[in-house]
Design a protein around this motif. Structure first.
Motif, PDB file in Angstrom:
ATOM      1  N   PHE A   2       0.843  -1.209   0.000  1.00  0.00           N
ATOM      2  CA  PHE A   2       0.000   0.000   0.000  1.00  0.00           C
ATOM      3  C   PHE A   2       0.872   1.250   0.000  1.00  0.00           C
ATOM      4  O   PHE A   2       1.052   1.901   1.017  1.00  0.00           O
ATOM      5  N   GLN A   8       2.073   4.899  -2.237  1.00  0.00           N
ATOM      6  CA  GLN A   8       1.608   5.882  -3.218  1.00  0.00           C
ATOM      7  C   GLN A   8       2.052   5.486  -4.631  1.00  0.00           C
ATOM      8  O   GLN A   8       1.293   5.573  -5.595  1.00  0.00           O
ATOM      9  N   THR A  41      -0.012   2.468  -5.927  1.00  0.00           N
ATOM     10  CA  THR A  41      -1.383   2.870  -6.216  1.00  0.00           C
ATOM     11  C   THR A  41      -1.449   3.722  -7.484  1.00  0.00           C
ATOM     12  O   THR A  41      -2.303   3.519  -8.347  1.00  0.00           O
ATOM     13  N   PHE A  51      -4.554  -5.314  -4.317  1.00  0.00           N
ATOM     14  CA  PHE A  51      -5.048  -5.110  -5.686  1.00  0.00           C
ATOM     15  C   PHE A  51      -6.014  -6.233  -6.077  1.00  0.00           C
ATOM     16  O   PHE A  51      -5.713  -7.061  -6.945  1.00  0.00           O
TER      17      PHE A  51
END
Lengths: 265, 213
Positions: B146, B148, B151, B185
């Motif tokens: 998780f 930045q 993502t 995901f």
């Protein structure tokens, strides 16, 4: 003038889009970064943050965070386009240490002969994703982006006394005119709609977040110090041109779309 | 005139289709630094061509320029898939020369490596926009997915409608947690593997043929 073509020496204001398609004079694609404070020095200060591909120097024009707390923490200074934020703008020019009282933005922009003939503002609207990113900041931070923009107004507005005075008069007044408000709202889009008025917005953190977000959009690579970089991935991804070489002392090379035969997006 | 234009368009579509069928798909291997992208690229290249793609290292940002291995022909269930593998520099939002100083590197080398790594990230992002037909996204299954970077990259890949295969690498390590990646995901299939040890490469190749064939 923060950017200089190392082939012919032509300078460009920070945020100029002209250089993104190569030097108009000699066609060169190598530029060096020259912060305004070291204009005459051949070696720009590498510790100064800069935005090679893009838009604004954080030391100079990107000052919303600097001017944030002192101005007015409550009613969202960056978006309160009427009274406080605007006069702060010109004084944040790195050329001028003076700030606050006795400010005279009309005389603040240093005359810069090479750039006086440049029309940095003109190519911007047709150029890539960056104008979309940079316009909201200007509109958000200044009541009238056409007259008080710290970047574009730097040189070519110097002899344009009338709008400067108008902007100052407007900035010192308490209420922004409906016309300016409308323009600022259009520039910033829906994000600034609610805070475009002189009323404080619903929540300060929301505005700060938005400002941070906007600030982040202005640079693709921020050189914190030699060997230390911060990257804006979205910006790097969105750009057609990209940096192919970072060099010491603020020099860098960009690859231009023309060079690889891409005409448009 | 209109007839001519439409005729030319039709011919152009047919020829494009022919060339498209012949040209191998360009598959970018993306992911954060030190996820094992080059190890995987070398594993794939060695398995199917006998050559390596580039040097592997435990020092972050060993790969600072995208490297390509062309015409890697993978055969799966009687079906051949030809791809070009592009091993890209690890994508990150911050590069700091200080992290290299711990790896027996003097400051000058560390600063240079940092600069090159930054250029590499810019290049990798540019390739993602312009030059890849599909993505193998490699994650280190011993670290938190998780982030930045993950993502944002997965978001970009999805927005581009690029076929993407997510690999949970380093399953040979005891702290590996494949489920953590799968949870991060859920919209994608996650394939566990150890590129270093060659574990589960059969499934990886099957999925490559399925996704990019």
């Amino acid at each position: 003038m923060p950017h200089q073509c190392i082939e012919c020496g032509r300078t460009f204001p920070d945020g100029s889009k002209e250089m993104l398609s190569g030097c108009p004079d000699c066609g060169g694609n190598k530029f060096q970064f020259k912060p305004a404070g070291v204009m005459d020095s051949s070696e720009p200060d590498p510790t100064t943050s800069k935005s090679p591909t893009g838009s604004k120097s954080p030391t100079g024009s990107r000052s919303p965070t600097d001017s944030d707390p002192p101005t007015d923490p409550d009613p969202a200074p960056g978006f309160d386009s009427s009274s406080e934020a605007d006069p702060e703008r010109p004084s944040s020019d790195p050329e001028e240490p003076s700030s606050g009282p006795g400010r005279s933005p009309d005389t603040t922009p240093p005359p810069d002969p090479p750039a006086s003939s440049d029309p940095p503002g003109s190519p911007a609207p047709t150029d890539g994703p960056d104008p979309a990113g940079s316009r909201p900041e200007r509109a958000a931070g200044t009541a009238d982006p056409d007259t008080t923009d710290p970047v574009e107004g730097d040189a070519e507005r110097i002899d344009d006394e009338e709008p400067e005075d108008t902007a100052q008069a407007s900035a010192r007044s308490d209420v922004v005119s409906p016309d300016e408000l409308d323009r600022a709202t259009r520039e910033t889009g829906s994000a600034a709609t609610e805070s475009g008025s002189v009323e404080p917005p619903a929540s300060q953190p929301g505005v700060d977040e938005l400002r941070d977000e906007l600030n982040e959009q202005f640079e693709s690579i921020k050189i914190v110090s030699p060997g230390q970089y911060e990257l804006n991935l979205m910006e790097l991804y969105d750009r057609q041109e990209y940096i192919i070489s970072l060099q010491e002392d603020g020099r860098y090379v960009i690859e231009m779309p023309d060079a690889w035969g891409v005409t448009d997006e | 005139m209109g007839l001519l234009t439409s005729l030319r368009d039709s011919i152009s579509r047919v020829t494009d289709g022919l060339f498209a069928a012949d040209e191998p798909k360009r598959i970018g291997i993306y992911g954060p630094p030190n996820a094992g992208k080059t190890t995987l690229a070398n594993r794939i290249a060695r398995d199917w061509t006998g050559d390596a793609v580039g040097p592997e290292s435990h020092i972050p940002h060993e790969t600072r320029r995208a490297r390509r291995k062309e015409n890697v022909e993978i055969e799966r269930n009687g079906r051949k898939v030809t791809i070009d593998i592009v091993d890209t520099p690890g994508v990150t939002t911050k590069v700091d020369y200080k992290e290299f100083l711990d790896h027996d590197m003097d400051k000058e080398d560390a600063v240079r490596r940092s600069r090159e790594a930054t250029e590499g990230v810019a290049e990798a992002m540019h390739w993602l926009r312009e030059d890849v037909d599909g993505v193998i996204y490699v994650l280190d299954s011993t670290t938190d997915p998780f982030t930045q970077v993950n993502t944002m990259l997965i978001g970009i890949i999805e927005s581009q409608d690029l076929p993407a295969l997510i690999l949970a690498n380093k399953t040979d390590l005891p702290e590996s947690d494949v489920q953590q990646i799968a949870n991060a995901f859920p919209q994608h299939e996650t394939i566990p593997l150890s590129a270093l040890e060659g574990e589960n490469m059969d499934e990886v190749y099957t999925k490559i043929a399925e996704y990019f064939g």
